[in-house]
Motif scaffolding. Structure first.
Motif, PDB file in Angstrom:
ATOM      1  N   ALA A   9     126.810-101.217 -13.993  1.00 29.75           N
ATOM      2  CA  ALA A   9     127.016 -99.879 -13.418  1.00 29.75           C
ATOM      3  C   ALA A   9     128.352 -99.862 -12.684  1.00 29.75           C
ATOM      4  CB  ALA A   9     125.890 -99.525 -12.458  1.00 29.75           C
ATOM      5  N   PRO A  10     129.030 -98.678 -12.692  1.00 30.34           N
ATOM      6  CA  PRO A  10     130.344 -98.589 -12.056  1.00 30.34           C
ATOM      7  C   PRO A  10     130.253 -98.292 -10.560  1.00 30.34           C
ATOM      8  CG  PRO A  10     129.782 -96.491 -13.053  1.00 30.34           C
ATOM      9  CD  PRO A  10     128.623 -97.416 -13.345  1.00 30.34           C
ATOM     10  N   GLY A  11     131.361 -98.497  -9.869  1.00 35.81           N
ATOM     11  CA  GLY A  11     131.507 -98.010  -8.499  1.00 35.81           C
ATOM     12  C   GLY A  11     131.926 -96.553  -8.510  1.00 35.81           C
ATOM     13  N   LYS A  12     132.292 -96.002  -7.350  1.00 39.46           N
ATOM     14  CA  LYS A  12     132.604 -94.559  -7.279  1.00 39.46           C
ATOM     15  C   LYS A  12     133.706 -94.257  -6.261  1.00 39.46           C
ATOM     16  CE  LYS A  12     131.230 -93.472  -2.945  1.00 39.46           C
ATOM     17  NZ  LYS A  12     131.673 -94.757  -2.425  1.00 39.46           N
ATOM     18  N   LEU A  13     134.333 -93.100  -6.429  1.00 42.71           N
ATOM     19  CA  LEU A  13     135.172 -92.511  -5.379  1.00 42.71           C
ATOM     20  C   LEU A  13     134.820 -91.027  -5.278  1.00 42.71           C
ATOM     21  CD1 LEU A  13     138.786 -93.949  -5.836  1.00 42.71           C
ATOM     22  CD2 LEU A  13     137.223 -94.365  -3.926  1.00 42.71           C
ATOM     23  N   GLY A  17     134.643 -82.822  -1.221  1.00 47.73           N
ATOM     24  CA  GLY A  17     133.366 -82.521  -0.582  1.00 47.73           C
ATOM     25  C   GLY A  17     132.823 -83.635   0.294  1.00 47.73           C
ATOM     26  N   ASP A  18     133.644 -84.701   0.491  1.00 51.14           N
ATOM     27  CA  ASP A  18     133.239 -85.807   1.372  1.00 51.14           C
ATOM     28  C   ASP A  18     132.744 -85.250   2.712  1.00 51.14           C
ATOM     29  OD1 ASP A  18     135.971 -85.620   0.253  1.00 51.14           O
ATOM     30  OD2 ASP A  18     135.895 -87.774   0.076  1.00 51.14           O
ATOM     31  N   HIS A  19     131.786 -85.883   3.287  1.00 50.42           N
ATOM     32  CA  HIS A  19     131.143 -85.519   4.565  1.00 50.42           C
ATOM     33  C   HIS A  19     130.330 -84.225   4.482  1.00 50.42           C
ATOM     34  CE1 HIS A  19     132.431 -88.771   7.122  1.00 50.42           C
ATOM     35  NE2 HIS A  19     133.634 -88.691   6.596  1.00 50.42           N
ATOM     36  N   ALA A  20     130.898 -83.132   3.981  1.00 46.07           N
ATOM     37  CA  ALA A  20     130.105 -81.892   3.895  1.00 46.07           C
ATOM     38  C   ALA A  20     128.846 -82.136   3.063  1.00 46.07           C
ATOM     39  CB  ALA A  20     130.944 -80.763   3.305  1.00 46.07           C
ATOM     40  N   VAL A  21     128.957 -83.043   2.081  1.00 48.49           N
ATOM     41  CA  VAL A  21     127.812 -83.326   1.191  1.00 48.49           C
ATOM     42  C   VAL A  21     126.641 -83.957   1.959  1.00 48.49           C
ATOM     43  CG1 VAL A  21     128.662 -85.621   0.435  1.00 48.49           C
ATOM     44  CG2 VAL A  21     127.214 -84.283  -1.102  1.00 48.49           C
ATOM     45  N   VAL A  22     126.918 -84.553   3.098  1.00 48.12           N
ATOM     46  CA  VAL A  22     125.821 -85.094   3.920  1.00 48.12           C
ATOM     47  C   VAL A  22     124.964 -83.946   4.490  1.00 48.12           C
ATOM     48  CG1 VAL A  22     125.307 -86.462   6.015  1.00 48.12           C
ATOM     49  CG2 VAL A  22     127.173 -87.166   4.484  1.00 48.12           C
ATOM     50  N   TYR A  23     125.573 -82.756   4.613  1.00 48.70           N
ATOM     51  CA  TYR A  23     124.906 -81.601   5.251  1.00 48.70           C
ATOM     52  C   TYR A  23     124.416 -80.557   4.255  1.00 48.70           C
ATOM     53  CZ  TYR A  23     127.015 -83.926   9.149  1.00 48.70           C
ATOM     54  OH  TYR A  23     127.363 -84.892  10.043  1.00 48.70           O
ATOM     55  N   GLY A  24     124.126 -81.002   3.034  1.00 44.61           N
ATOM     56  CA  GLY A  24     123.514 -80.096   2.078  1.00 44.61           C
ATOM     57  C   GLY A  24     124.499 -79.341   1.194  1.00 44.61           C
ATOM     58  N   HIS A  25     125.780 -79.697   1.251  1.00 44.50           N
ATOM     59  CA  HIS A  25     126.806 -79.008   0.462  1.00 44.50           C
ATOM     60  C   HIS A  25     127.134 -79.812  -0.808  1.00 44.50           C
ATOM     61  CE1 HIS A  25     127.656 -76.029   3.612  1.00 44.50           C
ATOM     62  NE2 HIS A  25     127.302 -77.008   4.431  1.00 44.50           N
ATOM     63  N   PRO A  26     127.791 -79.167  -1.788  1.00 42.11           N
ATOM     64  CA  PRO A  26     128.115 -79.892  -3.016  1.00 42.11           C
ATOM     65  C   PRO A  26     129.386 -80.745  -2.878  1.00 42.11           C
ATOM     66  CG  PRO A  26     128.847 -77.626  -3.184  1.00 42.11           C
ATOM     67  CD  PRO A  26     128.164 -77.748  -1.847  1.00 42.11           C
ATOM     68  N   ALA A  27     129.560 -81.662  -3.817  1.00 48.24           N
ATOM     69  CA  ALA A  27     130.757 -82.508  -3.850  1.00 48.24           C
ATOM     70  C   ALA A  27     131.034 -82.899  -5.290  1.00 48.24           C
ATOM     71  CB  ALA A  27     130.533 -83.763  -3.003  1.00 48.24           C
ATOM     72  N   LEU A  28     132.260 -83.350  -5.544  1.00 49.09           N
ATOM     73  CA  LEU A  28     132.595 -83.940  -6.839  1.00 49.09           C
ATOM     74  C   LEU A  28     132.847 -85.429  -6.627  1.00 49.09           C
ATOM     75  CD1 LEU A  28     135.124 -81.436  -8.525  1.00 49.09           C
ATOM     76  CD2 LEU A  28     132.618 -81.397  -8.556  1.00 49.09           C
ATOM     77  N   VAL A  29     132.407 -86.241  -7.582  1.00 47.36           N
ATOM     78  CA  VAL A  29     132.573 -87.700  -7.478  1.00 47.36           C
ATOM     79  C   VAL A  29     132.951 -88.243  -8.848  1.00 47.36           C
ATOM     80  CG1 VAL A  29     130.087 -88.165  -7.877  1.00 47.36           C
ATOM     81  CG2 VAL A  29     131.459 -89.826  -6.608  1.00 47.36           C
ATOM     82  N   THR A  30     133.790 -89.288  -8.854  1.00 46.77           N
ATOM     83  CA  THR A  30     134.150 -89.922 -10.123  1.00 46.77           C
ATOM     84  C   THR A  30     133.698 -91.374 -10.101  1.00 46.77           C
ATOM     85  OG1 THR A  30     135.949 -90.366 -11.691  1.00 46.77           O
ATOM     86  CG2 THR A  30     136.506 -90.590  -9.374  1.00 46.77           C
ATOM     87  N   ALA A  31     133.222 -91.873 -11.241  1.00 47.98           N
ATOM     88  CA  ALA A  31     132.852 -93.289 -11.358  1.00 47.98           C
ATOM     89  C   ALA A  31     134.111 -94.082 -11.670  1.00 47.98           C
ATOM     90  CB  ALA A  31     131.826 -93.461 -12.474  1.00 47.98           C
ATOM     91  N   VAL A  32     134.290 -95.225 -11.025  1.00 46.93           N
ATOM     92  CA  VAL A  32     135.498 -96.034 -11.258  1.00 46.93           C
ATOM     93  C   VAL A  32     135.179 -97.231 -12.137  1.00 46.93           C
ATOM     94  CG1 VAL A  32     136.599 -95.294  -9.117  1.00 46.93           C
ATOM     95  CG2 VAL A  32     135.233 -97.391  -9.121  1.00 46.93           C
ATOM     96  N   GLY A  33     136.174 -97.649 -12.884  1.00 46.42           N
ATOM     97  CA  GLY A  33     135.969 -98.653 -13.933  1.00 46.42           C
ATOM     98  C   GLY A  33     135.943-100.093 -13.463  1.00 46.42           C
ATOM     99  N   GLN A  34     135.385-100.347 -12.295  1.00 38.98           N
ATOM    100  CA  GLN A  34     135.030-101.721 -11.927  1.00 38.98           C
ATOM    101  C   GLN A  34     133.524-101.728 -11.800  1.00 38.98           C
ATOM    102  OE1 GLN A  34     137.264-103.052  -8.497  1.00 38.98           O
ATOM    103  NE2 GLN A  34     138.957-103.662  -9.789  1.00 38.98           N
ATOM    104  N   ILE A 310     145.355 -99.325  -6.955  1.00 39.29           N
ATOM    105  CA  ILE A 310     144.260 -99.985  -7.684  1.00 39.29           C
ATOM    106  C   ILE A 310     144.224 -99.338  -9.055  1.00 39.29           C
ATOM    107  CG2 ILE A 310     141.817-100.578  -7.664  1.00 39.29           C
ATOM    108  CD1 ILE A 310     141.891-100.178  -4.647  1.00 39.29           C
ATOM    109  N   ASP A 311     144.796-100.052 -10.001  1.00 43.53           N
ATOM    110  CA  ASP A 311     145.062 -99.448 -11.311  1.00 43.53           C
ATOM    111  C   ASP A 311     143.858 -99.640 -12.238  1.00 43.53           C
ATOM    112  OD1 ASP A 311     146.348 -98.088 -13.232  1.00 43.53           O
ATOM    113  OD2 ASP A 311     147.929 -99.574 -13.587  1.00 43.53           O
ATOM    114  N   ILE A 312     142.829 -98.855 -12.009  1.00 39.22           N
ATOM    115  CA  ILE A 312     141.639 -98.932 -12.861  1.00 39.22           C
ATOM    116  C   ILE A 312     141.298 -97.523 -13.336  1.00 39.22           C
ATOM    117  CG2 ILE A 312     140.622-101.000 -11.822  1.00 39.22           C
ATOM    118  CD1 ILE A 312     138.851 -99.128 -10.147  1.00 39.22           C
ATOM    119  N   PRO A 313     140.616 -97.421 -14.476  1.00 39.16           N
ATOM    120  CA  PRO A 313     140.260 -96.081 -14.959  1.00 39.16           C
ATOM    121  C   PRO A 313     139.233 -95.400 -14.058  1.00 39.16           C
ATOM    122  CG  PRO A 313     139.514 -97.791 -16.498  1.00 39.16           C
ATOM    123  CD  PRO A 313     140.165 -98.492 -15.360  1.00 39.16           C
ATOM    124  N   CYS A 314     139.289 -94.077 -14.000  1.00 42.01           N
ATOM    125  CA  CYS A 314     138.260 -93.291 -13.313  1.00 42.01           C
ATOM    126  C   CYS A 314     137.418 -92.588 -14.376  1.00 42.01           C
ATOM    127  CB  CYS A 314     138.905 -92.284 -12.372  1.00 42.01           C
ATOM    128  SG  CYS A 314     139.673 -93.093 -10.950  1.00 42.01           S
TER     129      CYS A 314
END
Ligand code: PMV
Length: 323
Positions: A9-13, A17-34, A310-314
């Motif tokens: 499984a990949p990691g993420k960045l 929407g960082d932090h607001a997502v803790v309070y019920g709001h939406p966010a976008l996230v990408t999986a990173v290739g490590q 950090i030169d890895i694919p997202c």
């Protein structure tokens, strides 16, 4: 069914929407290739045997009936609590031997403990049932991080389970894979932060200034929706503008830092369409939106400003079975 499974499984960045997502709001996230890898073998004895050498755990053994009890080594906690949830929901006859290994450093904020919970649940499901259900993996992983006392949104777990670029709402109320793959570039500040501490600081500010934080979170929501629509249309300029606006709002939440700002401004001045901190803030990584023509120039500018590219694919593939 083979009773043995290897998955990764990949990691993420977090993208917006960082932090607001803790309070019920939406966010976008990408999986990173490590990736993190887990192998599970079903055993006759009702025990957990765990080797996770990357986090200092070797030869760990515990009766399944005692999972989650007593002193648990830090490196074993996410795996043990995840398997306790798995077994409670899907009783198995014997036990499990688990081995995990990781490609990525725990220092970047890529969500290594979330990825290990997701990975081990995926491997256990594959070994015990012969198939992986991403939604069930997410739900069990989210319950297990709550068992561990996390106040997080679960966004790291969704990225590790589903991969790609995701639209996510707190606790998995929405997990929507987007077909877009915006071109990101990652810069590491060299400063390791503790996400839980910073989430607690923002919570203290939200308690002290509820109307202010609510207003900021609503604005962040409109930027997430704007970026989602832009991603689907391939409009990188609007997507980048949303990232830049979001950075200003994260600054106003108090999670910026001089080092992050240096890397973010260097990236923008070298031609990034957008740049912002990613995740908790105050350190870890920044993320920039960069067209292929500007990538080398932006990477050099981040390095010259004291960051590490950090030169890895997202937008990497989610949980998958390995041979
Ligand atoms: O610091 P990271 O990269 O693990 O990301 C945390 C993201 C937050 O929104 C700040 C917290 C959360 O649980 O969503």
């Amino acid at each position: 069914m083979s009773h043995v499974a290897a998955v990764s499984a990949p990691g993420k960045l977090v993208v917006l929407g960082d932090h607001a997502v803790v309070y019920g709001h939406p966010a976008l996230v990408t999986a990173v290739g490590q990736r993190l890898r887990a192998e599970v073998t079903l055993l006759d004895d009702p025990v957990l045997e765990l080797d996770a050498p990357d986090v200092g755990v070797t030869g760990y053994r515990k009766p399944l009936a005692q999972l989650g009890e007593g002193d648990i080594p830090k490196g074993a906690k996410s795996v043990e609590l995840a398997l306790r949830r798995f077994i409670a929901a899907h009783p198995i006859k014997g036990g499990m031997r688990v081995r995990t290994s990781s490609e990525f450093s725990a220092s970047f904020g890529f969500g290594s403990s979330g990825a290990s919970a997701v990975c081990v649940l995926g491997a256990a499901m594959q070994a015990a049932e012969g198939a992986i259900d991403r939604r069930r993996v997410f739900d069990l992983a989210y319950q297990s991080v709550k068992d561990a006392g996390s106040s997080g949104s679960g966004i790291d777990l969704a990225a590790s389970a589903y991969g790609g670029l995701l639209y996510f709402v707190t606790g998995g109320k929405a997990i929507e894979p987007l077909t877009a793959a915006p071109p990101f570039l990652i810069g590491y500040t060299g400063v390791k932060v503790d996400t839980g501490t910073i989430v607690a600081e923002v919570k203290a500010r939200a308690d002290a200034y509820p109307a202010v934080i609510d207003g900021i979170s609503r604005q962040i929501t409109s930027l997430v929706e704007m970026a989602k629509a832009a991603a689907m249309k391939g409009d990188l300029r609007v997507f980048g503008d949303a990232m830049n606006f979001n950075q200003g709002l994260l600054e106003s939440l108090g999670v910026g830092s001089t080092k992050l700002s240096q890397l973010i401004f260097a990236a923008r001045e070298a031609g990034a369409l957008g740049a912002k901190l990613s995740g908790a803030g105050k350190g870890d990584c920044m993320i920039a939106l960069v067209t292929p023509e500007r990538r080398a120039a932006v990477a050099s500018a981040i390095t010259a400003a004291g960051g590490t590219v950090i030169d890895i694919p997202c937008n990497a593939e989610g949980l998958r079975v390995e041979s």
